[in-house]
Design a protein around this motif. Sequence first.
Motif, PDB file in Angstrom:
ATOM      1  N   MET A 197      54.374  -8.228  29.854  1.00 49.76           N
ATOM      2  CA  MET A 197      54.527  -7.527  28.582  1.00 49.76           C
ATOM      3  C   MET A 197      53.334  -7.852  27.686  1.00 49.76           C
ATOM      4  SD  MET A 197      57.735  -7.928  25.882  1.00 49.76           S
ATOM      5  CE  MET A 197      58.921  -7.550  27.164  1.00 49.76           C
ATOM      6  N   LYS A 198      52.662  -6.838  27.180  1.00 49.21           N
ATOM      7  CA  LYS A 198      51.543  -7.047  26.278  1.00 49.21           C
ATOM      8  C   LYS A 198      52.051  -7.266  24.850  1.00 49.21           C
ATOM      9  CE  LYS A 198      48.565  -6.365  29.585  1.00 49.21           C
ATOM     10  NZ  LYS A 198      49.515  -6.230  30.698  1.00 49.21           N
ATOM     11  N   ASP A 201      51.515 -13.299  21.441  1.00 47.73           N
ATOM     12  CA  ASP A 201      52.347 -13.653  22.593  1.00 47.73           C
ATOM     13  C   ASP A 201      53.286 -14.807  22.289  1.00 47.73           C
ATOM     14  OD1 ASP A 201      50.852 -16.277  24.148  1.00 47.73           O
ATOM     15  OD2 ASP A 201      49.613 -15.066  22.814  1.00 47.73           O
ATOM     16  N   SER A 202      52.845 -15.764  21.479  1.00 49.77           N
ATOM     17  CA  SER A 202      53.693 -16.913  21.165  1.00 49.77           C
ATOM     18  C   SER A 202      54.931 -16.496  20.374  1.00 49.77           C
ATOM     19  CB  SER A 202      52.905 -17.963  20.388  1.00 49.77           C
ATOM     20  OG  SER A 202      51.862 -18.491  21.175  1.00 49.77           O
ATOM     21  N   ALA A 203      54.729 -15.679  19.334  1.00 53.19           N
ATOM     22  CA  ALA A 203      55.849 -15.245  18.502  1.00 53.19           C
ATOM     23  C   ALA A 203      56.815 -14.367  19.289  1.00 53.19           C
ATOM     24  CB  ALA A 203      55.333 -14.498  17.269  1.00 53.19           C
ATOM     25  N   LEU A 204      56.275 -13.441  20.076  1.00 53.60           N
ATOM     26  CA  LEU A 204      57.157 -12.585  20.863  1.00 53.60           C
ATOM     27  C   LEU A 204      57.861 -13.397  21.945  1.00 53.60           C
ATOM     28  CD1 LEU A 204      58.098  -9.676  20.954  1.00 53.60           C
ATOM     29  CD2 LEU A 204      56.365  -9.230  22.704  1.00 53.60           C
ATOM     30  N   VAL A 215      48.761 -16.506  26.795  1.00 49.62           N
ATOM     31  CA  VAL A 215      49.792 -16.198  27.789  1.00 49.62           C
ATOM     32  C   VAL A 215      51.020 -17.062  27.522  1.00 49.62           C
ATOM     33  CG1 VAL A 215      50.415 -16.088  30.221  1.00 49.62           C
ATOM     34  CG2 VAL A 215      48.052 -15.642  29.522  1.00 49.62           C
ATOM     35  N   THR A 216      52.165 -16.448  27.381  1.00 48.31           N
ATOM     36  CA  THR A 216      53.426 -17.164  27.214  1.00 48.31           C
ATOM     37  C   THR A 216      54.347 -16.798  28.369  1.00 48.31           C
ATOM     38  OG1 THR A 216      53.229 -17.217  24.804  1.00 48.31           O
ATOM     39  CG2 THR A 216      55.433 -17.509  25.727  1.00 48.31           C
ATOM     40  N   ASN A 217      54.868 -17.800  29.046  1.00 41.56           N
ATOM     41  CA  ASN A 217      55.713 -17.602  30.229  1.00 41.56           C
ATOM     42  C   ASN A 217      57.154 -17.960  29.908  1.00 41.56           C
ATOM     43  OD1 ASN A 217      52.981 -19.257  31.303  1.00 41.56           O
ATOM     44  ND2 ASN A 217      53.285 -17.234  32.180  1.00 41.56           N
ATOM     45  N   LEU A 218      58.066 -17.096  30.299  1.00 41.09           N
ATOM     46  CA  LEU A 218      59.490 -17.306  30.042  1.00 41.09           C
ATOM     47  C   LEU A 218      60.259 -17.307  31.359  1.00 41.09           C
ATOM     48  CD1 LEU A 218      60.025 -14.764  27.114  1.00 41.09           C
ATOM     49  CD2 LEU A 218      59.334 -17.144  26.951  1.00 41.09           C
ATOM     50  N   ARG A 256      47.133  -8.958  23.856  1.00 45.99           N
ATOM     51  CA  ARG A 256      46.185  -7.857  23.958  1.00 45.99           C
ATOM     52  C   ARG A 256      46.073  -7.196  22.589  1.00 45.99           C
ATOM     53  NH1 ARG A 256      42.537  -7.192  27.696  1.00 45.99           N
ATOM     54  NH2 ARG A 256      42.592  -4.969  27.236  1.00 45.99           N
ATOM     55  N   PRO A 257      44.881  -6.693  22.222  1.00 49.28           N
ATOM     56  CA  PRO A 257      44.702  -6.124  20.880  1.00 49.28           C
ATOM     57  C   PRO A 257      45.163  -4.676  20.744  1.00 49.28           C
ATOM     58  CG  PRO A 257      42.615  -6.121  22.067  1.00 49.28           C
ATOM     59  CD  PRO A 257      43.605  -6.825  22.950  1.00 49.28           C
TER      60      PRO A 257
END
Length: 245
Positions: free
Chosen positions: A10-11, A15-18, A37-40, A60-61
Amino acid sequence: MATRLVQINMKAHDDSALGRFWAEALGWGVDSEGPGVTNLEPVGFAYPDPVAVCIDIVARPEPKTVKNRVHLDLATTSTAHQAELVARLKDLGATLADVGQGDVPWTVMADPEGNEFCVLEPRQVYRDTGPVAAVVVDCADPRGMARFWGEATDWTVHQVTDEQASLRSAKGVGPYLEFLRTPDTKSVWNRVHLDVRPYPGDDLAAEAARLRALGATDPAFDRAAIHWTVLADPEGNEFCLLTPR
């Protein structure tokens, strides 16, 4: 040889907040393999395992401009649970969304960056999937997509009609992969896409060739900065073929 669905990508602008939103939404743990990059994944999860399809959120911008063609459906166990989950997600920053669904028993929402998802009413078929009932892909031809993805992966095809098709891991665990017929067409690079991975010992190049023989194509973009293989399914949805593991 075969692949299996291991995660969605997911872009995001942040990334941290999402990642924090989705971790709270699903009750999962948060990690990071590097900046942006945030991994869940579920707490105590041993990746990869079909009991869950993990989420990688990548910074991504580019702005989100259209409805995503890939989204999550969240499972609930009762009407009270559905109402409680919707309220909790609103508190976390989600909003109600209108994608033309009309009067339906499920609730369509959007995460803090506008990514659509559904909170389903309780359904028996999703009683043992975990918090994610299904990964849903919009398409023009559910039958064709079921043929491709059923052969591309070792997942079992459960239902196929002109309007909808569903697959699930052959082990009978985890979420479903569903293809839903929709009138809109793909117009931009998908902001959410599938990541598949071959099994240990499989040959990556041979697997990529097998997928192309099934109908996958090579989307045009600069591949210089990546070490994995990016392909597109027969309807043009990009997906990543990761190294065997």
